[in-house]
Enzyme design. Structure first.
Site, PDB file in Angstrom:
ATOM      1  N   SER A 264       0.851  -1.188   0.000  1.00 10.45           N
ATOM      2  CA  SER A 264       0.000   0.000   0.000  1.00 10.45           C
ATOM      3  C   SER A 264       0.885   1.236   0.000  1.00 10.45           C
ATOM      4  O   SER A 264       2.112   1.132   0.060  1.00 10.45           O
ATOM      5  CB  SER A 264      -0.892   0.005   1.235  1.00 10.45           C
ATOM      6  OG  SER A 264      -0.113   0.373   2.367  1.00 10.45           O
ATOM      7  N   LYS A 265       0.240   2.380  -0.017  1.00 10.45           N
ATOM      8  CA  LYS A 265       0.977   3.643  -0.075  1.00 10.45           C
ATOM      9  C   LYS A 265       1.956   3.807   1.086  1.00 10.45           C
ATOM     10  O   LYS A 265       2.945   4.515   0.962  1.00 10.45           O
ATOM     11  CB  LYS A 265      -0.010   4.819  -0.077  1.00 10.45           C
ATOM     12  CG  LYS A 265      -0.776   4.893  -1.389  1.00 10.45           C
ATOM     13  CD  LYS A 265      -1.345   6.283  -1.611  1.00 10.45           C
ATOM     14  CE  LYS A 265      -2.193   6.333  -2.863  1.00 10.45           C
ATOM     15  NZ  LYS A 265      -3.638   6.194  -2.589  1.00 10.45           N
ATOM     16  N   ARG A 266       1.646   3.152   2.185  1.00 13.26           N
ATOM     17  CA  ARG A 266       2.555   3.229   3.334  1.00 13.26           C
ATOM     18  C   ARG A 266       3.961   2.753   2.974  1.00 13.26           C
ATOM     19  O   ARG A 266       4.935   3.173   3.556  1.00 13.26           O
ATOM     20  CB  ARG A 266       2.042   2.342   4.482  1.00 13.26           C
ATOM     21  CG  ARG A 266       0.993   2.978   5.355  1.00 13.26           C
ATOM     22  CD  ARG A 266       0.623   2.050   6.494  1.00 13.26           C
ATOM     23  NE  ARG A 266       0.256   0.719   6.012  1.00 13.26           N
ATOM     24  CZ  ARG A 266       0.949  -0.384   6.261  1.00 13.26           C
ATOM     25  NH1 ARG A 266       2.042  -0.347   6.993  1.00 13.26           N
ATOM     26  NH2 ARG A 266       0.539  -1.547   5.773  1.00 13.26           N
ATOM     27  N   HIS A 267       4.039   1.828   2.024  1.00  8.27           N
ATOM     28  CA  HIS A 267       5.338   1.259   1.673  1.00  8.27           C
ATOM     29  C   HIS A 267       6.115   2.128   0.691  1.00  8.27           C
ATOM     30  O   HIS A 267       7.315   1.986   0.546  1.00  8.27           O
ATOM     31  CB  HIS A 267       5.147  -0.132   1.055  1.00  8.27           C
ATOM     32  CG  HIS A 267       4.538  -1.109   1.997  1.00  8.27           C
ATOM     33  ND1 HIS A 267       3.216  -1.499   1.907  1.00  8.27           N
ATOM     34  CD2 HIS A 267       5.062  -1.770   3.048  1.00  8.27           C
ATOM     35  CE1 HIS A 267       2.959  -2.365   2.877  1.00  8.27           C
ATOM     36  NE2 HIS A 267       4.053  -2.548   3.586  1.00  8.27           N
ATOM     37  N   GLY A 268       5.430   3.001  -0.007  1.00  5.04           N
ATOM     38  CA  GLY A 268       6.084   3.836  -1.015  1.00  5.04           C
ATOM     39  C   GLY A 268       5.153   4.040  -2.196  1.00  5.04           C
ATOM     40  O   GLY A 268       3.943   3.846  -2.069  1.00  5.04           O
TER      41      GLY A 268
END
Ligand code: GLU
Ligand code: ZN
Length: 516
Positions: A264-268
């Site tokens: 998800s966006k949390r990862h990049g």
């Protein structure tokens, strides 16, 4: 004949997961001589946005993934946009009503909400619809509809009773074989209780539209993300209720971040747009994404789209989740940058250079290069190709090629364990070398520099360091000899002279300070 499809809902930007699904379907079709179809599942009108459709076309055009049938290309099963097929879904929902595989639900939103709230208050484990209307007789149901009562159409999940006289009593489990995961069995009581197929406004839900289309479009294989696995029993029931044979299902391994959670966006970055803006190459993304959940030859990393089109096979899929490794993607990007010749790399990096103002500014913004600048930019690719990871970092490495760097502070010219005096001497020695270094090859330049260092009894690194700072404006830069050749002796000498002047001044200043 293999027919498969990518069936995105245009409710967001194209991201890694979606592209992986599309790519695998594309490769499966290509590797088997089948047909790859794009279908827009745009029945969620609330979350639909035209810009997402544009993003989809842009992204696939950039990735060079083309479908054989789709909204823009057309094809024998058109239209390929669900919002243009609503009459069909209505017709099939009606058909299912007649067959007894579905029923009208007259419950109001308020009633459904009350059921939900009551259950919550009772801490009941039951969720979803309470099947209130399941046993309304066909006659009563038809009459209430004819009288104008509002209704939805719900799928009758078989719970052990016969669907109708001609179909045998259904078993309350649903089985199917997933191409990757094997035999799967689901208790019907665990399937969402009689989900809505057709909403009261006549629009289909995902399940109905998806199944009707897969059937009418002759889809033979459904390759999709594993998050859809739990919908599959329901889909199998729908196929059976229609009396249609289901396609073969293959649920692709999950894509995780390195912490084991769903990517998800949390990862990049996850949207392809974002990778593109950072300067990733389409080939690198394709190559890396093709390996998310699929294993090819041991020890081989580089696969072009053409290689993959030949080599893809469902047998190469992994059951284990794939881990998205940003570092590995960077590595791929570097590899593909190295494979580009000067002209191609310059063409790819050019938009970044303009955006970053490498060629100067006009009154209205960053300017495009003139012919001379473009030739210089192209020739400069040899200086950055070996180290660049992203296209976006190429222009900033080449600032000194397009404009005079400022003269750095005197300390910058001083090698380790040396002083200003030494730096001035080294730079003067370096200056004498410029004609030799800026002609010829890396090898002849290296030899000339070595000879000079020997003569002066200094280390070659110390000899070249002040020269590099004077010419490129920094201690760390693209290769020095190549830079000297690209800039030409004249420009380099002028930069060195300016630097020497600054160092002379600093020396004078230093002497004056000592006298005070
Ligand atoms: N429209 C669904 C999606 O957004 C399609 C799922 C499927 O492939 O059945 O992914
Ligand atoms: Zn109802």
């Amino acid at each position: 004949m293999i027919r498969d499809r990518y069936a995105p809902s245009p409710t967001g930007l194209q991201h890694v997961g979606g592209i992986r699904t599309a790519l695998f379907n594309y490769l499966f079709a290509r590797s088997t001589g089948g047909t790859f179809i794009l279908r827009l599942e745009d029945t969620d009108r609330a979350r639909f946005d035209e810009s997402f459709v544009k993003n989809l076309y842009d992204t696939f055009c950039w990735l060079r993934i083309h479908w054989d049938e789709g909204p823009d290309t057309g094809g024998p099963r058109a239209p390929y946009i669900q919002s243009q097929r609503t009459d069909l879904y209505r017709k099939y929902a009606e058909e299912l009503l007649e067959k007894g595989g579905a029923y009208r639900c007259f419950c109001s939103a308020e009633r459904l909400e009350r059921v939900r709230a009551d259950r919550e208050a009772e801490k009941s484990s039951q969720t979803g619809y309470d099947r209130h209307c399941r046993n309304i007789s066909a006659e009563e149901s038809a009459k209430r509809a004819a009288d104008g009562e509002v209704f939805t159409i719900r799928l009758k999940i078989p719970l052990g009773e016969a669907i109708n006289a001609s179909s045998p009593a259904a078993v309350p489990v649903t089985r199917f074989t997933d191409r990757l995961l094997g035999d799967i069995e689901w208790k019907n009581s665990d399937i969402s209780p009689d989900p809505v197929l057709l909403k009261s406004d006549g629009f289909p839900t995902y399940h109905l539209a998806n199944i009707v289309d897969d059937h009418l479009m002759g889809i033979s294989h459904v390759l999709r993300a594993q998050e859809w696995l739990s919908s599959t029993p329901l889909h199998i029931i729908l196929y059976a209720a229609f009396g249609w044979g289901p396609p073969e299902f293959c649920h692709l391994p999950m894509v995780m971040g390195q912490d084991g959670k769903k990517l998800s966006k949390r990862h990049g970055a996850t949207s392809i747009d974002e990778f593109r803006r950072q300067g990733y190459l389409a080939e690198a993304l394709i190559n890396y994404i093709a390996l998310l959940g699929c294993s090819y030859e041991e020890g081989k990393d580089i696969y072009t789209l053409e290689d993959l089109e030949k080599q893809f096979s469902l047998d190469k899929l992994n059951k284990a989740p794939a881990v998205f490794d940003y570092k590995k993607l960077e590595w791929y990007n570097g590899q593909y940058i190295r494979m580009k010749d000067d002209g191609e790399l310059a063409r790819l990096a050019l938009p970044f250079a303009v955006e970053q103002g490498l060629f100067g500014k006009t009154g209205t913004g960053n300017s495009e290069p003139n012919a001379e600048q473009l030739a210089l930019f192209t020739a400069a690719m040899g200086l950055v190709r070996e180290r660049a990871v992203l296209l976006g970092e190429i222009p900033s490495k080449l600032g000194y090629v397009f404009s005079e760097p400022g003269v750095p502070a005197p300390e910058e010219f001083i090698p380790k364990k040396a002083d200003l005096e030494a730096a001035r001497r080294l730079l003067r020695a370096g200056r004498e070398l410029v004609p030799a270094l800026s002609a010829g090859s890396d090898e002849t330049a290296e030899a000339a520099a070595k000879a000079k260092a020997g003569q002066e009894e200094i280390k070659i690194g110390d000899l070249l360091m002040p020269l590099r700072v004077a010419v490129t404006g920094a201690r760390v830069s693209p290769p020095l000899f190549g830079s000297l050749r690209l800039l030409g002796a004249q420009k380099c000498l002028a930069r060195i002279d300016r630097a020497l002047e600054a160092l002379d001044k600093a020396a004078e200043q230093g002497n004056a300070d000592l006298c005070e």
